[in-house]
Design an enzyme around this catalytic site. Structure first.
Site: not given
Lengths: 413, 413
Positions: B25, B180, B182, B311-312
């Site tokens: 990111h 979750k 990644k 989803h986000s």
């Protein structure tokens, strides 16, 4: 805002001896009118097929509806997930209430209109001559005072030639441009001959459909397909019964197959899609769980490349209003919808009777469904229902008046 | 009621160096805030991923939206049928307006809430230590004054053990019960080891997921499946890229496969269903054409036996409010939704910041989305967007700060 009360009224709607594969329409068709009232005094209307037995189910379910906010349609849906007809009976009045509460039409509540005029098909039935005593029981009911349209027409229609005359009436009076022949009544050859005469009479500007209600064998359906292709049939509705039989016919013709028989619930879609059994689904909000469910069905058809039309039973103006609002809000509905409405002309229970022009009606501007109950008409048809005391529709029994040995089975041909 | 004006504002949202399969990111994530105003003064809010390029598309499309009745969502949908992101950008503000016009929440406009609390998953990212100069460009922007939560946490998380510490933060601060991970960042073996440590630390009461973003080979995904089955993974999200690869993995494991990569539009559903490539779809109203489209997706999942989650992307409170209302109205959403929201804590542009308790948030009561813009926060983040002058997100470029030769390709493992 909460639902405070549920009122149901069974009515008997005068009908004609219209023929179909299982028999013949009775002198009266049973409908149930639903009125939901909220604690702030709004009333939502609904209309469903069915008589006292259905009413009983509705009355039992009413306890699960009272206290619910009419906007909370998903809660309603979950409560009746396994009873789509009960769900529909309550959902349409809720949408009528939401429309009235917000000053919007039901079409607008469903996502807004994409058309202002909704086209319908002429629903052509072979029929017996109306016996003089056809509406005799119950006696003493005043007849409607308005125009009776097709309802007043007592001739028999049991030949291809007579059907052309019937179609003339539909086209002249209402301007229909799509002619749907209810088949499974005469021999398949005579019904195809009927379509040939209709094509000859009306030329290429009308669309033709036939619906033998699953009464043909796979062999017959495949044998006649080339002639129907040549006649330029718009679609071939339920020529045969059952998913595999439909899939077999679909493999053998380039005509799109339509159905309201082998796909009548969401649960039937995966198999139908996997087998490519049908190309057009006839939605029916009464059977599929209401108007929102029908919107979903439209999207599913879109995603899987299926066409969409609307199925009809004998009905009056509340059901019709719901069908019209749905059609207005459904871009996927590219085929003219079925309706029996012209057959009941003169008998409606709503004050705002629908008028066909060029085979289409204008979407009511609302609020809600945009129709109001005529209490006198309701009382009149409710009194008939009380007098006839039938529990549910029986197209087989009435046939014995003409054929004492009548015992129909599917796929007679 | 007609839409009179469309105002769009690109904002840059501070973010952390969170790792994923393509890179990292950037210091700022680009979002576009949409305000629709009607002729009677109602304002509807929307939030979308994307910067100036997306804003340009929106501004061009705005002419097609002005003059439209916000209730007429099907007309909106037809206008942007081939541009689902544009459709979503306008549809959510319309629903916000409908809610405000009727005094109802967006969840109620969508069919009414079936739940009052919406569960989310902890979104665990491997990440670089935050460099001191991470937010240096642009300078001169005041920092938020509220709690910064995870955003203030500058440690690197690049080992299984560090990820357990990160998960501790999520569980302690927010009460998440679904974790979750990644993936696609460390080696697949280290990521599986991470899951093993998470299971060891949190026991059987949490649910575990992994999402390598299609970065694993079919062989790797199948080889590791038995260990993941043993760990009791809730679902296996996009281990591999492409429909056929997913279908191949699906045949070799009893774990349900989830996706937001190989099924990202309605048009992908028929193939995915025919090939049994996935078992759970991650809805994203930003990408699928809005909230009504997401409701339809829920029904389709129901009909075809698929599960549904959300989803986000990096987002703020308007997107989050929309996701929460959707989740409230969607009975088919039985999996906790993804959200990046905790990573941006302290930076929201809405006055009503969402608070997690036991990993869930309360559905705003509305009207509409139930959130209001904080103009100062909006101006602050808009000024940053102006200063950074990035057109769109680029997770690859920023990686060269750490790996000058970075050139990622999918399926590195």
């Amino acid at each position: 805002m909460r639902i405070r009360s549920v009122t149901t009224t069974v009515i008997a709607v005068p009908d004609l001896p219209l023929r179909n594969v299982v028999g013949c329409h009775q002198p009266y068709a049973l409908r149930t009118i639903i009125q939901l009232e909220t604690d702030d005094g709004l009333v939502g209307l609904g209309e469903m097929p069915g008589g006292k037995r259905f009413q009983q189910e509705l009355e039992t379910a009413a306890a699960e509806v009272c206290g619910l906010d009419p906007f909370h349609l998903e809660q309603l849906r979950l409560r009746f997930a396994d009873r789509p007809r009960i769900l529909s009976a309550f959902e349409v009045p809720c949408l009528d209430i939401i429309g009235k509460a917000t000053g919007r039409s039901v079409a607008e509540i469903l996502g807004g209109p994409v058309r202002q005029r909704v086209p319908f098909s002429a629903y052509l039935f072979y029929k017996f001559a109306t016996p003089d005593d056809w509406l005799e029981t119950p006696v003493g009911q005043p007849k409607p005072t308005g125009p009776l349209g097709l309802f007043a027409w007592s001739d028999a229609v049991l030949t291809p030639e007579a059907m052309v005359a019937e179609a003339e009436q539909f086209v002249t009076r209402y301007g229909f441009r799509v002619l749907k022949l209810k088949g499974g009544v005469l021999s398949p050859e005579l019904e195809v001959e009927t379509l040939r005469l209709l094509r000859e009479r009306f030329g290429p500007t009308v669309q033709l459909r036939i619906d033998p209600n699953g009464g043909w064998s796979v062999e017959t359906a495949i044998r006649l397909a080339p002639v129907l292709e040549e006649l330029g049939l718009e679609y071939y509705e339920d020529p045969v019964a059952g998913m595999d039989a439909m899939a077999e016919v679909a493999r053998q013709t380039r005509l799109p197959l339509a159905t309201n028989m082998c796909v009548t619930a969401f649960a039937h879609l995966p198999e139908a899609i996997a087998k490519r059994a049908v190309q057009i689904i006839l939605a029916d909000h009464h059977a599929w769980g209401g108007l929102r469910a029908s919107v979903q069905l439209g999207w599913i058809c879109d995603v899987f490349g299926l066409g969409l039309s609307q199925h009809s039973n004998t009905h009056l103006g509340i059901s019709f209003a719901a069908m019209v609002h749905l059609a207005a809000a459904l871009p996927q509905l590219t085929f003219a919808s079925d309706t029996h409405y012209p057959w009941q002309e003169g008998w409606d229970i709503v004050n705002e009777r629908f008028v066909f022009e060029d085979g289409a009606v204008t979407v009511p501007s609302g609020p809600g469904l945009g129709v109001t109950l005529n209490p006198d008409a309701l009382a009149q048809l409710a009194a008939i229902a009380e007098a006839v005391s039938w529990e549910e529709r029986d197209d087989r029994a009435i046939m014995r008046r003409w054929f004492p040995e009548w015992s129909p089975s599917y796929q007679p041909w």
